[in-house]
Design an enzyme around this catalytic site. Sequence first.
Site, PDB file in Angstrom:
ATOM      1  N   ASP A  89       0.733  -1.293   0.024  1.00 41.05           N
ATOM      2  CA  ASP A  89       0.025  -0.038   0.043  1.00 41.05           C
ATOM      3  C   ASP A  89       0.916   1.425  -0.231  1.00 41.05           C
ATOM      4  O   ASP A  89       1.198   1.838   0.949  1.00 41.05           O
ATOM      5  CB  ASP A  89      -0.912   0.094   1.073  1.00 41.05           C
ATOM      6  N   LEU A 177     -11.985   6.111   9.508  1.00 45.23           N
ATOM      7  CA  LEU A 177     -12.438   7.656   9.539  1.00 45.23           C
ATOM      8  C   LEU A 177     -12.748   7.584  10.937  1.00 45.23           C
ATOM      9  O   LEU A 177     -13.502   7.079  11.670  1.00 45.23           O
ATOM     10  CB  LEU A 177     -13.416   7.966   8.837  1.00 45.23           C
ATOM     11  N   GLU A 178     -12.145   8.910  11.641  1.00 38.83           N
ATOM     12  CA  GLU A 178     -12.604   9.098  13.131  1.00 38.83           C
ATOM     13  C   GLU A 178     -12.965  10.397  13.449  1.00 38.83           C
ATOM     14  O   GLU A 178     -12.536  11.577  12.773  1.00 38.83           O
ATOM     15  CB  GLU A 178     -11.532   8.436  14.204  1.00 38.83           C
ATOM     16  N   GLY A 331      -3.884   4.633  17.238  1.00 38.25           N
ATOM     17  CA  GLY A 331      -3.998   3.415  17.925  1.00 38.25           C
ATOM     18  C   GLY A 331      -4.763   2.403  17.218  1.00 38.25           C
ATOM     19  O   GLY A 331      -5.251   2.492  16.197  1.00 38.25           O
ATOM     20  N   SER A 332      -5.674   1.625  18.112  1.00 42.58           N
ATOM     21  CA  SER A 332      -6.537   1.047  17.587  1.00 42.58           C
ATOM     22  C   SER A 332      -7.796   1.773  17.521  1.00 42.58           C
ATOM     23  O   SER A 332      -8.043   2.785  18.076  1.00 42.58           O
ATOM     24  CB  SER A 332      -6.926  -0.344  18.510  1.00 42.58           C
ATOM     25  N   SER A 337      -5.396   8.040  19.650  1.00 38.07           N
ATOM     26  CA  SER A 337      -4.159   8.705  18.604  1.00 38.07           C
ATOM     27  C   SER A 337      -3.548   9.415  19.473  1.00 38.07           C
ATOM     28  O   SER A 337      -3.656  10.295  20.323  1.00 38.07           O
ATOM     29  CB  SER A 337      -4.512   8.973  17.345  1.00 38.07           C
ATOM     30  N   HIS A 354       4.247   4.180  13.449  1.00 39.99           N
ATOM     31  CA  HIS A 354       3.141   4.484  12.612  1.00 39.99           C
ATOM     32  C   HIS A 354       1.861   4.056  13.238  1.00 39.99           C
ATOM     33  O   HIS A 354       0.924   4.359  12.574  1.00 39.99           O
ATOM     34  CB  HIS A 354       3.194   3.720  11.147  1.00 39.99           C
ATOM     35  N   GLY A 357       0.747  -1.078  16.372  1.00 34.91           N
ATOM     36  CA  GLY A 357       1.458  -2.376  15.860  1.00 34.91           C
ATOM     37  C   GLY A 357       0.567  -3.413  16.224  1.00 34.91           C
ATOM     38  O   GLY A 357       0.052  -3.560  17.575  1.00 34.91           O
TER      39      GLY A 357
END
EC number: 6.5.1.8
Length: 443
Positions: A89, A177-178, A331-332, A337, A354, A357
């Site tokens: 990607d 999207l958040e 994060g998840s 984030s 990034h 993980g």
Amino acid sequence: MAMKPLRLLSRWRHSLPHVLPTEGVPIHLYAEPSEVEPAALAQLHAIACSGAADAFVAAMPDVHLGKGAAVGSVYASRRLVAPNGVGVDIGCGMAAVPVERLWRDDLRPAEAEAVQRALKARVPVGFHAHRSPLREARRTLGALSRETPPSAWLASAAAQPKVEAQLGSLGGGNHFLEVLYDETGQLWLMLHSGSRWIGNHTAEHYNGLAMEQMRADGRRAASGREGKNELNSLRIDSAEGQAYLQDMLWCQAYALANRHAMLELMCEVVQEVMGRGVERDRLINTHHNFCACETCTYTDPATKQQVTEELWVTRKGATSARKGEAGLIPGSMGAGSFVVEGKGEARAWNSCSHGAGRKLSRTAAFKEISQEDFEQSLRGIVCDRDVQLRDEAPQAYKDLNVVMQNQESLVEIKHRLLPLINVKGIDKKSPQLKKATKSAKTK
């Protein structure tokens, strides 16, 4: 409601990075070796011994097993570039922007539901694309090709209708999207996506050319055997290597434009539902699967002398963190984030993680995480809780607090963002997903 501070770690933790010697260049590991799966450590070792990495390989705190190369690996090279080292990607990354004068307490439950419905209606997810390309799509693609000309091969591939129709679409997997809020309560829009079909198609094409070139040169893949998923590399000074770099840069520009287009759609939704604009001067749009020619200053491990030169820096699942540079570390879907600022750490090739993980593979997540636990972890967030999203459960990811603690020397935290609204894509056409979810539903 006050945010929880980062959980402090035990004082016994080693000062990072760990420097792991190899038969090639050393590995600078920004995590405890016991926290990294053996297969990922083996991939790092393979990069270090491949001849593609000069001086050292840096491994970010979220490092884990990847296709051909560990996710969270960073290295610089004078002579070789590996398509799987960059990732399939190409240009995948993050974008975010704060909303003007809109606070968490302003967002009523009914409005949050309306925002999520509108985002799902406006932004195609999974394998879907826009039925009709966005109004600016054709002009955007034309501008990309003028500014970053593609090879004849990529120009032909990019002319396919799906490339125009996918501009402004999310994809699946861990893309999202958040709507989040920071420590002041201000709302932010954030998304994670990349170059969609054209990036994957380009990566696969050039990985095949790399395999052919390695056979012709008598070189072997980094793992010691040839294969589709290995770290096959191209000589930068070859015609194929130059074509890959040219087309990779085009795909990175496409990914940047794709995130920008989606962010515009998100802005439209917030304007329509909440009557608010965004602070465009604070917008962040950054890659974490990419390769770039950079001026690098480092200490040569052999001579111990400081060297400054132009090198191609490959970051797979890693973000550029030059001194003063803004970045995003997600994060998840339940953990939130961070907005960060780089410190320019040369021992990490000016990079940071990034994200959190993965600690569980997608298959393992479906097996080990119950649907009840998955839904419980998302309390208070307006989001989908479909069983087919369970591989994206917060429990499938590493502890983001630990990841951030391990990169204190790489970035400074500027904002902590917590999620209010989430949209994710489900790749319902994926045979692996169908098999895993079928097994999960029968439990």
